[in-house]
Design a protein around this motif. Structure first.
Motif, short mmCIF file in Angstrom:
data_model
loop_
_atom_site.label_atom_id
_atom_site.label_comp_id
_atom_site.label_asym_id
_atom_site.label_seq_id
_atom_site.Cartn_x
_atom_site.Cartn_y
_atom_site.Cartn_z
N MET A 1 0.83 -1.18 -0.01
CA MET A 1 0.23 -0.06 0.06
C MET A 1 0.87 1.19 0.08
O MET A 1 0.32 2.22 -0.37
CB MET A 1 -0.91 0.03 1.27
N ARG A 4 1.30 3.01 -3.13
CA ARG A 4 0.45 3.79 -3.66
C ARG A 4 0.02 5.16 -3.02
O ARG A 4 -1.03 5.91 -3.52
CB ARG A 4 -1.06 2.94 -3.47
N LEU A 5 0.95 5.43 -2.18
CA LEU A 5 0.75 6.92 -1.50
C LEU A 5 1.82 7.60 -1.23
O LEU A 5 2.28 8.51 -0.47
CB LEU A 5 0.52 6.32 0.15
N SER A 53 -7.32 9.31 -0.14
CA SER A 53 -6.02 8.52 -0.44
C SER A 53 -6.01 7.20 0.09
O SER A 53 -5.57 6.37 -0.59
CB SER A 53 -4.83 9.40 -0.16
N ALA A 57 -6.25 3.84 -2.07
CA ALA A 57 -5.03 2.79 -1.97
C ALA A 57 -5.59 1.58 -1.51
O ALA A 57 -5.04 0.51 -2.06
CB ALA A 57 -3.88 3.32 -1.24
N TRP A 58 -6.18 1.42 -0.35
CA TRP A 58 -6.30 0.14 0.15
C TRP A 58 -7.33 -0.78 -0.87
O TRP A 58 -7.24 -1.96 -1.29
CB TRP A 58 -7.03 0.38 1.42
N ASP A 60 -7.59 -0.21 -4.22
CA ASP A 60 -6.92 -0.53 -5.34
C ASP A 60 -5.90 -2.02 -4.91
O ASP A 60 -5.65 -2.77 -5.85
CB ASP A 60 -5.97 0.37 -5.76
N LEU A 61 -5.40 -1.94 -3.74
CA LEU A 61 -4.64 -3.19 -3.38
C LEU A 61 -5.54 -4.51 -3.23
O LEU A 61 -5.24 -5.25 -3.58
CB LEU A 61 -3.83 -3.10 -2.00
N HIS A 64 -9.47 -4.30 -6.90
CA HIS A 64 -9.14 -3.43 -7.72
C HIS A 64 -10.51 -3.16 -8.64
O HIS A 64 -11.02 -1.92 -8.94
CB HIS A 64 -7.96 -3.61 -8.77
#
Length: 129
Positions: A1, A4-5, A53, A57-58, A60-61, A64
């Motif tokens: 994660m 992604r940040l 965010s 991000a979570w 997407d991980l 998706h």
């Protein structure tokens, strides 16, 4: 994660710069009430974008395929809460509300500018490396 940040430090720095610039002006103009309104506006914007965010991000991980509905639901819930909070604050006649409104506008512009600059400079691959 964490990967992604990567954009967050640049945006958090932008929020710190907004505070460094606006707090002395608010203090000079309206005292500590102005500073409180200014800090509250920056905090609302920062918290709002950081929560978005993290959720994006979570999602997407982990899932998706659910990214769009989760992101949209997050925005709807977040702005509903912010709307009710602002409506409640409006009825308190708090003297810091004008500074809060100004700092929300300035903070959103600063956050989005920092994000755009970060994206422009980022080396984002087209495929997963």
């Amino acid at each position: 994660m964490k990967k992604r940040l990567h954009h967050l430090p640049a945006q958090l720095l932008a929020m710190a710069i907004v505070l460094v610039v606006t707090v002395p002006i608010a203090l000079w103009r309206d005292g500590w009430t102005g500073v409180g309104g200014d800090a509250a506006g920056v905090a609302v914007v920062t918290l709002s974008y950081v929560v978005s965010s993290l959720v994006i991000a979570w999602t997407d991980l982990k899932a998706h395929h659910m990214l769009l509905p989760v992101a949209l639901a997050t925005y709807i819930i977040k702005f509903t809460i912010i709307g009710f909070a602002m409506w409640g604050a409006l009825n308190t006649n708090w003297a810091g509300l004008p500074w809060m409104g100004v700092s929300v506008i300035v903070s959103v512009i600063a956050w989005m500018t920092a994000h755009a600059v970060w994206v422009w400079r980022a080396k984002i691959p087209y495929v997963e490396v």
